[in-house]
Design a protein around this motif. Structure first.
Motif, PDB file in Angstrom:
ATOM      1  N   LEU A  71       0.875  -1.163   0.000  1.00 12.01           N
ATOM      2  CA  LEU A  71       0.000   0.000   0.000  1.00 12.01           C
ATOM      3  C   LEU A  71       0.916   1.217   0.000  1.00 12.01           C
ATOM      4  N   ILE A  72       1.003   1.881  -1.150  1.00 13.08           N
ATOM      5  CA  ILE A  72       2.048   2.883  -1.356  1.00 13.08           C
ATOM      6  C   ILE A  72       1.521   3.932  -2.318  1.00 13.08           C
ATOM      7  N   GLY A  73       2.160   5.074  -2.338  1.00 17.85           N
ATOM      8  CA  GLY A  73       1.775   6.120  -3.285  1.00 17.85           C
ATOM      9  C   GLY A  73       1.265   7.324  -2.517  1.00 17.85           C
ATOM     10  N   GLY A  74       2.020   8.407  -2.450  1.00 19.53           N
ATOM     11  CA  GLY A  74       1.696   9.449  -1.488  1.00 19.53           C
ATOM     12  C   GLY A  74       2.164   8.967  -0.122  1.00 19.53           C
ATOM     13  N   GLU A  75       1.473   9.349   0.921  1.00 19.19           N
ATOM     14  CA  GLU A  75       1.826   8.951   2.284  1.00 19.19           C
ATOM     15  C   GLU A  75       0.627   8.260   2.913  1.00 19.19           C
ATOM     16  N   VAL A  76       0.770   6.984   3.277  1.00 17.59           N
ATOM     17  CA  VAL A  76      -0.378   6.199   3.729  1.00 17.59           C
ATOM     18  C   VAL A  76      -0.982   6.730   5.021  1.00 17.59           C
ATOM     19  N   THR A  77      -0.189   7.390   5.871  1.00 19.78           N
ATOM     20  CA  THR A  77      -0.753   7.873   7.126  1.00 19.78           C
ATOM     21  C   THR A  77      -1.582   9.145   6.936  1.00 19.78           C
ATOM     22  N   LEU A  78      -1.669   9.648   5.709  1.00 20.32           N
ATOM     23  CA  LEU A  78      -2.638  10.702   5.422  1.00 20.32           C
ATOM     24  C   LEU A  78      -4.044  10.130   5.266  1.00 20.32           C
ATOM     25  N   LEU A  79      -4.135   8.813   5.076  1.00 17.68           N
ATOM     26  CA  LEU A  79      -5.431   8.153   5.106  1.00 17.68           C
ATOM     27  C   LEU A  79      -5.965   8.166   6.533  1.00 17.68           C
ATOM     28  N   GLU A  80      -7.287   8.292   6.655  1.00 15.28           N
ATOM     29  CA  GLU A  80      -7.883   8.113   7.976  1.00 15.28           C
ATOM     30  C   GLU A  80      -7.580   6.692   8.455  1.00 15.28           C
ATOM     31  N   PRO A  81      -7.322   6.484   9.756  1.00 12.48           N
ATOM     32  CA  PRO A  81      -6.965   5.151  10.244  1.00 12.48           C
ATOM     33  C   PRO A  81      -7.948   4.062   9.836  1.00 12.48           C
ATOM     34  N   ASN A  82      -9.256   4.362   9.895  1.00 10.14           N
ATOM     35  CA  ASN A  82     -10.242   3.353   9.512  1.00 10.14           C
ATOM     36  C   ASN A  82     -10.155   3.017   8.031  1.00 10.14           C
ATOM     37  N   ASP A  83      -9.926   4.034   7.181  1.00 10.03           N
ATOM     38  CA  ASP A  83      -9.790   3.777   5.750  1.00 10.03           C
ATOM     39  C   ASP A  83      -8.519   2.976   5.461  1.00 10.03           C
ATOM     40  N   HIS A  84      -7.467   3.317   6.159  1.00  9.56           N
ATOM     41  CA  HIS A  84      -6.213   2.581   6.026  1.00  9.56           C
ATOM     42  C   HIS A  84      -6.433   1.112   6.392  1.00  9.56           C
ATOM     43  N   ALA A  85      -7.109   0.887   7.510  1.00 11.69           N
ATOM     44  CA  ALA A  85      -7.374  -0.487   7.955  1.00 11.69           C
ATOM     45  C   ALA A  85      -8.245  -1.236   6.949  1.00 11.69           C
ATOM     46  N   LYS A  86      -9.263  -0.565   6.402  1.00 12.80           N
ATOM     47  CA  LYS A  86     -10.135  -1.212   5.426  1.00 12.80           C
ATOM     48  C   LYS A  86      -9.354  -1.622   4.182  1.00 12.80           C
ATOM     49  N   ALA A  87      -8.432  -0.765   3.746  1.00 10.57           N
ATOM     50  CA  ALA A  87      -7.615  -1.092   2.571  1.00 10.57           C
ATOM     51  C   ALA A  87      -6.783  -2.347   2.832  1.00 10.57           C
ATOM     52  N   LEU A  88      -6.183  -2.433   4.014  1.00 11.33           N
ATOM     53  CA  LEU A  88      -5.374  -3.601   4.345  1.00 11.33           C
ATOM     54  C   LEU A  88      -6.234  -4.862   4.415  1.00 11.33           C
ATOM     55  N   LEU A  89      -7.436  -4.738   4.963  1.00  9.03           N
ATOM     56  CA  LEU A  89      -8.322  -5.898   5.063  1.00  9.03           C
ATOM     57  C   LEU A  89      -8.779  -6.370   3.691  1.00  9.03           C
ATOM     58  N   ILE A  90      -9.044  -5.429   2.785  1.00 14.03           N
ATOM     59  CA  ILE A  90      -9.415  -5.808   1.416  1.00 14.03           C
ATOM     60  C   ILE A  90      -8.269  -6.570   0.754  1.00 14.03           C
ATOM     61  N   MET A  91      -7.045  -6.098   0.960  1.00 13.00           N
ATOM     62  CA  MET A  91      -5.886  -6.779   0.386  1.00 13.00           C
ATOM     63  C   MET A  91      -5.770  -8.193   0.940  1.00 13.00           C
ATOM     64  N   ARG A  92      -6.011  -8.343   2.227  1.00 17.51           N
ATOM     65  CA  ARG A  92      -5.961  -9.679   2.824  1.00 17.51           C
ATOM     66  C   ARG A  92      -7.067 -10.573   2.273  1.00 17.51           C
ATOM     67  N   GLU A  93      -8.245  -9.998   2.052  1.00 19.20           N
ATOM     68  CA  GLU A  93      -9.354 -10.794   1.510  1.00 19.20           C
ATOM     69  C   GLU A  93      -9.017 -11.373   0.140  1.00 19.20           C
ATOM     70  N   HIS A  94      -8.120 -10.710  -0.574  1.00 23.70           N
ATOM     71  CA  HIS A  94      -7.715 -11.184  -1.901  1.00 23.70           C
ATOM     72  C   HIS A  94      -6.408 -11.982  -1.851  1.00 23.70           C
ATOM     73  N   GLY A  95      -6.066 -12.488  -0.663  1.00 21.31           N
ATOM     74  CA  GLY A  95      -4.922 -13.381  -0.542  1.00 21.31           C
ATOM     75  C   GLY A  95      -3.575 -12.689  -0.490  1.00 21.31           C
ATOM     76  N   ARG A  96      -3.594 -11.372  -0.310  1.00 20.21           N
ATOM     77  CA  ARG A  96      -2.336 -10.632  -0.275  1.00 20.21           C
ATOM     78  C   ARG A  96      -1.878 -10.402   1.162  1.00 20.21           C
ATOM     79  N   GLU A  97      -0.566 -10.363   1.346  1.00 23.54           N
ATOM     80  CA  GLU A  97       0.024  -9.956   2.620  1.00 23.54           C
ATOM     81  C   GLU A  97       0.458  -8.513   2.456  1.00 23.54           C
TER      82      GLU A  97
END
Length: 389
Positions: free
Chosen positions: A16-42
């Motif tokens: 998860l890269i491009g710009g600065e990830v901590t500019l994402l709201e924490p909940n949005d950041h977490a949702k992005a990571l969970l979506i990636m995990r749902e698709h088999g990604r680490e």
């Protein structure tokens, strides 16, 4: 993520890269990571590391007070090319950043201590002629901070040309890798697990035992090479990130069908114990928590002026007769660090993304997201009038 899963297989790492990830709201950041995990990604989040514990906690812990993740992976980017860090806006040496590197690691140590969330931390550093000689000291200072990977990216001529004024020709793969080896204090065997083109990517997997680094497998050891081949032959398809209730039966099935793999594993373990100083030394280090996994990585990007013609020719199915452009094409064809473009069905090498596609996309973003203009004040207008006079 769906496109990557369909084209590259069901399990892999993703960033998860491009710009600065901590500019994402924490909940949005977490949702992005969970979506990636749902698709088999680490997933691994890339950040400049200039964040507070409150942000990390809000990302990792849900509104119910329970962890959303068993483990987080973050890459913290620290080097003297960066500007604007709180407390050190313009660093003049890599050593000045060590306290910030340690503070970054301490955030995750606290999170694990308070909530049990495990972590994997990588350290990223852009390498320029101005800081390449500081690589050994960075490694020596950082290897016990809490990082499990030290990654170095020799700079390339990409983006705003005003930023890049130095001679990058000295940043060839061998010279940078030599500096990394100087920091590790040993030769780093990267060909045993070569991924992509070694002119771009080099990785040495191993561990620190106390202050000494040892490889997991050594490319100069014939027994280690045979172990590698056996591993890929019989265990290459195992998803090691699977739940333990699935992983153990799968491993058991391999052992039942290929019982000699038990002996392969025992011999490998004995070689590692022997190279590390013997059983007593290893046991003592384990009890004192002095064994730390550490991978050394180099990702060497390419200049935009080379990538553009090389990519255009590849798109036409042509190979260049110019040795320099041909090398660029070969490296692009071997690339495994790539971005998915489901709208076109492509998976594009990172150097193409940054050199060819980003400039066009950035021009469109300027139209969609224009930078705010600061309103002129009376004092500004007065000062301007004086200058004109």
């Amino acid at each position: 993520m769906a496109h990557l899963a369909s084209e590259r297989g069901p399990h892999a790492h993703a960033q998860l890269i491009g710009g600065e990830v901590t500019l994402l709201e924490p909940n949005d950041h977490a949702k992005a990571l969970l979506i990636m995990r749902e698709h088999g990604r680490e997933p691994m989040s890339f950040t400049h590391g200039d964040m507070d514990y409150s942000y990390l906690k809000a990302l990792a812990i849900g509104s119910d007070g329970q962890p959303r993740f068993k483990r987080l992976s973050f890459a913290g980017h620290f080097d003297t090319t960066m500007r604007g860090r709180r407390g050190l806006r313009i660093p003049t040496s890599e050593a000045e950043l060590n306290s910030f590197r340690q503070a970054f690691c301490d955030l995750f140590k606290r999170l694990r201590r308070e909530y049990g969330v495990k972590y994997f931390l990588a350290h990223n550093m852009t390498v320029t002629p101005g800081n390449v000689d500081e690589i050994p000291d960075v490694i020596r200072e950082c290897n016990s901070m809490g990082f499990n990977m030290m990654s170095f990216q020799p700079a390339a001529f990409v983006g705003n040309p005003r930023r890049w004024k130095e001679d990058y020709t000295r940043l060839n793969a061998d010279s940078v890798w030599t500096q990394i080896e100087a920091g590790a204090g040993v030769r780093l065997p990267f060909r045993v697990f070569q991924t992509g083109d070694e002119r771009c990517n080099r990785s040495a997997f191993g561990y620190y035992l106390g202050k000494r680094w040892f490889p997991v497998l050594d490319e100069d050891n014939i027994d280690d090479l045979q172990t590698r081949d056996e591993f890929y032959r019989y265990l290459g398809g195992v998803h090691w990130g699977a739940p333990i209730a699935l992983l153990l039966p799968r491993l058991g099935r391999v052992v039942v069908r290929h019982p000699h793999m038990v002996l392969v594993g025992i011999r490998w373990l004995w070689r590692r114990i022997h190279q590390s100083g013997g059983l007593l030394v290893v046991v003592r280090a384990l009890l004192q928590h002095e064994v730390r996994p550490m991978t050394f990585v180099m990702h060497r990007f390419m200049n935009a002026e080379d990538v553009q013609p090389a990519w255009e020719m590849l798109k036409r199915g042509e190979m260049s007769t110019d040795p320099h452009i041909l090398e660029t094409q070969e490296r692009l064809q071997s690339c495994f660090y790539a971005m998915a473009h489901p709208e076109t069905g492509e998976i594009v090498p990172a150097c193409v993304q940054h050199s060819v596609l980003d400039p066009a996309e950035n021009r469109e973003l300027v139209k969609l997201l224009p930078l705010p203009r600061r309103r002129s004040t009376d004092s500004d207008l007065s000062a301007t009038a004086k200058v004109r006079q």
